[in-house]
Write an enzyme that holds these catalytic residues in place. Structure first.
Site, PDB file in Angstrom:
ATOM      1  N   TYR A 156       0.838  -1.214   0.000  1.00 17.58           N
ATOM      2  CA  TYR A 156       0.000   0.000   0.000  1.00 17.58           C
ATOM      3  C   TYR A 156       0.873   1.264   0.000  1.00 17.58           C
ATOM      4  O   TYR A 156       0.636   2.197  -0.777  1.00 17.58           O
ATOM      5  CB  TYR A 156      -0.896  -0.053   1.239  1.00 17.58           C
ATOM      6  CG  TYR A 156      -1.893   1.072   1.383  1.00 17.58           C
ATOM      7  CD1 TYR A 156      -3.077   1.074   0.651  1.00 17.58           C
ATOM      8  CD2 TYR A 156      -1.657   2.126   2.275  1.00 17.58           C
ATOM      9  CE1 TYR A 156      -4.007   2.103   0.799  1.00 17.58           C
ATOM     10  CE2 TYR A 156      -2.576   3.145   2.433  1.00 17.58           C
ATOM     11  CZ  TYR A 156      -3.759   3.127   1.699  1.00 17.58           C
ATOM     12  OH  TYR A 156      -4.668   4.147   1.856  1.00 17.58           O
ATOM     13  N   LYS A 160       1.162   4.240  -2.924  1.00 13.45           N
ATOM     14  CA  LYS A 160       0.877   5.659  -2.662  1.00 13.45           C
ATOM     15  C   LYS A 160       2.115   6.518  -2.958  1.00 13.45           C
ATOM     16  O   LYS A 160       1.994   7.628  -3.481  1.00 13.45           O
ATOM     17  CB  LYS A 160       0.407   5.852  -1.213  1.00 13.45           C
ATOM     18  CG  LYS A 160      -0.918   5.130  -0.893  1.00 13.45           C
ATOM     19  CD  LYS A 160      -2.054   5.582  -1.788  1.00 13.45           C
ATOM     20  CE  LYS A 160      -3.414   5.037  -1.356  1.00 13.45           C
ATOM     21  NZ  LYS A 160      -4.508   5.457  -2.243  1.00 13.45           N
TER      22      LYS A 160
HETATM   23  N1  LIG Z   1      -9.671   5.779   5.151  1.00  9.61           N
HETATM   24  C1  LIG Z   1      -8.449   6.201   5.395  1.00  9.61           C
HETATM   25  O1  LIG Z   1      -8.017   6.344   6.533  1.00  9.61           O
HETATM   26  C2  LIG Z   1      -7.550   6.575   4.236  1.00  9.61           C
HETATM   27  C3  LIG Z   1      -6.318   7.177   4.551  1.00  9.61           C
HETATM   28  C4  LIG Z   1      -5.462   7.539   3.537  1.00  9.61           C
HETATM   29  C5  LIG Z   1      -5.830   7.320   2.226  1.00  9.61           C
HETATM   30  N2  LIG Z   1      -7.039   6.716   1.943  1.00  9.61           N
HETATM   31  C6  LIG Z   1      -7.343   6.495   0.530  1.00  9.61           C
HETATM   32  O2  LIG Z   1      -8.588   7.094   0.230  1.00  9.61           O
HETATM   33  C7  LIG Z   1      -9.213   6.355  -0.826  1.00  9.61           C
HETATM   34  C8  LIG Z   1     -10.625   5.965  -0.390  1.00  9.61           C
HETATM   35  O3  LIG Z   1     -10.538   5.218   0.805  1.00  9.61           O
HETATM   36  P1  LIG Z   1     -11.815   4.839   1.679  1.00  9.61           P
HETATM   37  O4  LIG Z   1     -11.366   4.802   3.097  1.00  9.61           O
HETATM   38  O5  LIG Z   1     -12.975   5.661   1.310  1.00  9.61           O
HETATM   39  O6  LIG Z   1     -12.022   3.323   1.203  1.00  9.61           O
HETATM   40  P2  LIG Z   1     -13.335   2.408   1.162  1.00  9.61           P
HETATM   41  O7  LIG Z   1     -14.340   2.878   2.144  1.00  9.61           O
HETATM   42  O8  LIG Z   1     -12.824   1.018   1.266  1.00  9.61           O
HETATM   43  O9  LIG Z   1     -13.902   2.660  -0.318  1.00  9.61           O
HETATM   44  C9  LIG Z   1     -13.153   2.287  -1.433  1.00  9.61           C
HETATM   45  C10 LIG Z   1     -13.877   2.659  -2.698  1.00  9.61           C
HETATM   46  O10 LIG Z   1     -13.038   2.278  -3.818  1.00  9.61           O
HETATM   47  C11 LIG Z   1     -13.781   1.456  -4.687  1.00  9.61           C
HETATM   48  N3  LIG Z   1     -12.906   0.487  -5.343  1.00  9.61           N
HETATM   49  C12 LIG Z   1     -12.094  -0.430  -4.783  1.00  9.61           C
HETATM   50  N4  LIG Z   1     -11.449  -1.128  -5.730  1.00  9.61           N
HETATM   51  C13 LIG Z   1     -11.860  -0.629  -6.931  1.00  9.61           C
HETATM   52  C14 LIG Z   1     -11.556  -0.907  -8.276  1.00  9.61           C
HETATM   53  N5  LIG Z   1     -10.662  -1.866  -8.609  1.00  9.61           N
HETATM   54  N6  LIG Z   1     -12.185  -0.214  -9.251  1.00  9.61           N
HETATM   55  C15 LIG Z   1     -13.069   0.761  -8.945  1.00  9.61           C
HETATM   56  N7  LIG Z   1     -13.401   1.089  -7.686  1.00  9.61           N
HETATM   57  C16 LIG Z   1     -12.799   0.386  -6.686  1.00  9.61           C
HETATM   58  C17 LIG Z   1     -14.834   0.787  -3.827  1.00  9.61           C
HETATM   59  O11 LIG Z   1     -15.904   0.391  -4.674  1.00  9.61           O
HETATM   60  P3  LIG Z   1     -16.727  -1.007  -4.420  1.00  9.61           P
HETATM   61  O12 LIG Z   1     -17.312  -0.887  -3.063  1.00  9.61           O
HETATM   62  O13 LIG Z   1     -17.718  -1.023  -5.510  1.00  9.61           O
HETATM   63  O14 LIG Z   1     -15.699  -2.096  -4.515  1.00  9.61           O
HETATM   64  C18 LIG Z   1     -15.191   1.932  -2.873  1.00  9.61           C
HETATM   65  O15 LIG Z   1     -16.135   2.787  -3.481  1.00  9.61           O
HETATM   66  C19 LIG Z   1      -8.303   5.170  -1.115  1.00  9.61           C
HETATM   67  O16 LIG Z   1      -7.457   5.465  -2.198  1.00  9.61           O
HETATM   68  C20 LIG Z   1      -7.499   5.039   0.162  1.00  9.61           C
HETATM   69  O17 LIG Z   1      -6.261   4.415  -0.060  1.00  9.61           O
HETATM   70  C21 LIG Z   1      -7.895   6.354   2.914  1.00  9.61           C
END
Ligand SMILES: NC(=O)c1ccc[n+]([C@@H]2O[C@H](COP(=O)([O-])OP(=O)(O)OC[C@H]3O[C@@H](n4cnc5c(N)ncnc54)[C@H](OP(=O)(O)O)[C@@H]3O)[C@@H](O)[C@H]2O)c1
Length: 248
Positions: A156, A160
């Site tokens: 991961y 990033k």
């Molecule tokens: N949450 C945190 O603390 C955090 C911190 C730093 C960075 N981020 C980054 O922020 C972004 C969103 O994170 P989140 O926490 O909102 O994650 P999340 O709740 O797990 O949601 C992930 C989203 O990405 C979609 N997705 C996953 N694989 C995919 C693919 N191959 N093609 C198209 N869509 C896909 C999922 O769609 P489906 O449900 O349809 O699979 C879902 O809508 C990510 O890039 C993550 O790395 C998050």
């Protein structure tokens, strides 16, 4: 209100979490919203209906972010359906956490494809449209661990970190055409992705955050509104932390 009036935005992975919050704020600010999902079909359909009911021009597309051909087809469909494309928020992301000793090749490849190759896929796909319009804003969602690293997240963190190099290179290549490319680095944000972490892990993370709380998806969305809008017209090639001070 109206900071994104008339702009067409693609937000990848917006069936839930940060992506959904971004799509909602973009809609509130007057953007036309194209979004993708992979497996959350029902949630995506319901979200599309919710946006349309509020009078927003919106469409959800099932498209695997890590698949180059699907991204090409996606962008072509968006341009056909919406008449153009102004902003891409590359938000789709997954984790497949494991210590390196136990990490499989598949776990590494899956994360690199979904989190990093996806950014190449959509950027390449939209390039011709952006060049023709002589404008475009690309916002790539990274993470603080892309700079700091994190035990159990070598895949991961690498994905990033790769985003940052890509973001800056694109900014240098395309700045002269008024195409901007920035990344954001969220810290610990309360979503389904972080829900799976144990209480002790969460408490440990919070200890390292000067603001002493997880961030909210809506707070990340506010930054993405700014970077998509003309108010950030002189900002490109940057990685902007949004992490409550966790990373400085
Ligand atoms: N949450 C945190 O603390 C955090 C911190 C730093 C960075 N981020 C980054 O922020 C972004 C969103 O994170 P989140 O926490 O909102 O994650 P999340 O709740 O797990 O949601 C992930 C989203 O990405 C979609 N997705 C996953 N694989 C995919 C693919 N191959 N093609 C198209 N869509 C896909 C999922 O769609 P489906 O449900 O349809 O699979 C879902 O809508 C990510 O890039 C993550 O790395 C998050």
């Amino acid at each position: 209100m109206g900071q994104l009036l008339g702009k067409v935005a693609l937000i990848t992975g917006a069936s839930r979490g940060i992506g959904k919050a971004i799509a909602q704020k973009y809609a509130l600010e007057g953007a036309k919203v194209a979004f993708t999902y992979l497996s959350s079909e029902e949630k995506a359909r319901a979200f599309e209906e919710e946006l349309k009911a509020a009078g927003v021009e919106a469409k959800g597309y099932k498209s695997n972010a890590g698949d180059y051909a699907q991204a090409e087809e996606l962008i072509a469909n968006i341009v056909k359906d919406f008449g153009g494309l102004d902003i891409i928020v590359n938000n789709a992301g997954i984790t497949r956490d494991n210590l390196l000793m136990r990490m499989s090749e598949e776990q590494f490849d899956e994360v690199i494809a979904t989190n990093l190759k996806s950014v190449f896929n959509t950027t390449k796909g939209a390039l011709r449209t952006f060049l023709k319009a002589r404008k475009g804003s690309i916002i790539n969602v990274g993470s603080v661990v892309g700079v700091n690293g994190n035990a159990g997240q070598a895949n991961y963190a690498a994905s990033k970190a790769g985003i940052y190099g890509f973001t800056k290179s694109v900014a240098k290549e395309l700045g002269s055409r008024n195409i901007r490319s920035n990344a954001i680095a969220p810290g610990f944000i309360a979503t389904e992705m972080t829900e799976v972490l144990g209480e002790d892990v969460v408490a440990d993370w919070i200890k390292g955050i000067p603001l002493q709380r997880p961030g909210q998806a809506e707070e990340v969305a506010d930054l993405c509104v700014f970077l998509g809008s003309d108010r950030s017209a002189y900002i490109t090639g940057q990685v902007i932390n949004i992490c409550g001070g966790m990373s400085m």
